[in-house]
Scaffold this active site. Structure first.
Site, PDB file in Angstrom:
ATOM      1  N   TYR A 105      54.252  36.182  35.542  1.00 22.56           N
ATOM      2  CA  TYR A 105      53.020  36.235  34.757  1.00 22.56           C
ATOM      3  C   TYR A 105      52.664  34.800  34.372  1.00 22.56           C
ATOM      4  CZ  TYR A 105      49.904  37.282  30.781  1.00 22.56           C
ATOM      5  OH  TYR A 105      48.859  37.338  29.903  1.00 22.56           O
ATOM      6  N   ASP A 147      50.614  38.433  38.183  1.00 19.57           N
ATOM      7  CA  ASP A 147      49.332  37.943  37.702  1.00 19.57           C
ATOM      8  C   ASP A 147      49.396  36.421  37.730  1.00 19.57           C
ATOM      9  OD1 ASP A 147      47.058  37.201  36.365  1.00 19.57           O
ATOM     10  OD2 ASP A 147      47.528  38.241  34.496  1.00 19.57           O
ATOM     11  N   HIS A 251      43.151  44.685  34.420  1.00 16.95           N
ATOM     12  CA  HIS A 251      43.630  44.453  35.785  1.00 16.95           C
ATOM     13  C   HIS A 251      43.866  45.800  36.470  1.00 16.95           C
ATOM     14  CE1 HIS A 251      44.923  40.110  35.250  1.00 16.95           C
ATOM     15  NE2 HIS A 251      44.827  40.507  33.988  1.00 16.95           N
TER      16      HIS A 251
END
Length: 260
Positions: A105, A147, A251
Site C-alpha cells: 500500500y 494500491d 477502489h
C-alpha cells in the site's frame, strides 16, 4: 490460481461486500490494503468460514494495514518497512510453488506535488525509491500487487491534461514508478491484457454524486510480475461493478489468473 488485490478502505466496515465478492468470484488468494485494523481485531473468522484458512496480516489502528487471505498454504511471510517509519504498508508471502507474493500500500502523497511544501509527497517518492532499490536486488519469481497510488499512463486517468498537476498522475510520480518497473523488468499485467489506450480504471472518488455517470476514474491499483511468472498469466480482470455495491470502497478489486 486466481489472485485478487483490493484496497478495501476498512475491512471490518466492508466485510459484507468482501464476503459477497469471495462467494461470487472465489479467488484463491485475496490481497487487501487499507484494512484499518490492528491484528488482534482482524475478522479472521469471517474468512475461515468461507474456507480461507491462511490469514497473514500486518495491521495498524485506524490507518493503513495490509493482509493476504488464502485458500492455499503460505510457506513464509515478511513485512518490509519501505516507509521507514513502521507504518503497516507491506506484507509478503511465498506460495507453495516458490513464487513470492508482495502486497503493498504505497502512500497517497497528500495534495500538493512538492516535497518542500508537502512532506507526505516526499515520503511517497522516498517509498518508491526504497522499493526500487529492493527490486534491483530481487532474485526469484515474484508477483507485486496492491494500491500503488500512481496512475502512470495517459489512458489510466479520465483526463491526462486536467490531472498533470494532481498527485497520483504527476510526471515526477510517473517517472518514479517507471524506475521501479525498470529495476526488475516487471510486467504490468493490467496493461499486458488490456493494452493502452483502452480505458482502465480502478478508483473513483467518493466526492462524485454519480461516480459512473461522471466516470472520473484513475488506475491506481496494479499487479506486476517478473517475466517468468508473467509468462504463466492467463487473464486479468477489473471488477468495476463492485463500486456500486452497498457501502463500497472507492477502489474495486483487480484479479489475475495464473496457470499454476
Amino acid at each position: 490460481m486466481k489472485i485478487v488485490s483490493w484496497n478495501i478502505n476498512s475491512v471490518r466496515f466492508r466485510i459484507a461486500i468482501v464476503d459477497q465478492f469471495l462467494r461470487e468470484v472465489a479467488p484463491d488468494i485475496l490481497c487487501l490494503q487499507e484494512t484499518k485494523v490492528i491484528d488482534a481485531d482482524f475478522p479472521k473468522d469471517a474468512f475461515r468460514a468461507l474456507g480461507y484458512d491462511h490469514v497473514i496480516i500486518h495491521g495498524q489502528r485506524m490507518h493503513h494495514g495490509v493482509a493476504i487471505i488464502s485458500r492455499v498454504p503460505l510457506v513464509e511471510d515478511d513485512r518490509l518497512d519501505w516507509q521507514a517509519n513502521r507504518e503497516a504498508r507491506h506484507v509478503g508471502v511465498r506460495l507453495p510453488n516458490g513464487v513470492r507474493l508482495e502486497n503493498v500500500y504505497i502512500p497517497a502523497g497528500g495534495d500538493v506535488p512538492d516535497r518542500e511544501v508537502n512532506p507526505k509527497f516526499g515520503q511517497k517518492l522516498d517509498f518508491l525509491e526504497r522499493m526500487t532499490r529492493w527490486s534491483e536486488s530481487l532474485d526469484g519469481p515474484t508477483i507485486l500487487t496492491g494500491d500503488f497510488n500512481v496512475a502512470p499512463l495517459e489512458s489510466d486517468v479520465w483526463s491526462h491534461k486536467a490531472l498533470l498537476d494532481v498527485v497520483s498522475h504527476t510526471p515526477i510520480e510517473v517517472e518514479a514508478l517507471a524506475r521501479l518497473q525498470a529495476a526488475n523488468d516487471w510486467v504490468d499485467l493490467g496493461r499486458h491484457f488490456i493494452p493502452a489506450p483502452e480505458r482502465l480504471y480502478t478508483w473513483w472518488s467518493y466526492r462524485a454524486k454519480d461516480w459512473a455517470a461522471s466516470d472520473r476514474g484513475r488506475r491506481l491499483d496494479h499487479m506486476w510480475a517478473t517475466r517468468d511468472v508473467a509468462a504463466q498469466a492467463t487473464g486479468h480482470q477489473v471488477f468495476e461493478p463492485c463500486r456500486s455495491w452497498l457501502k463500497p470502497s472507492d477502489h474495486v478489486p483487480i484479479m489475475t489468473e495464473f496457470a499454476f
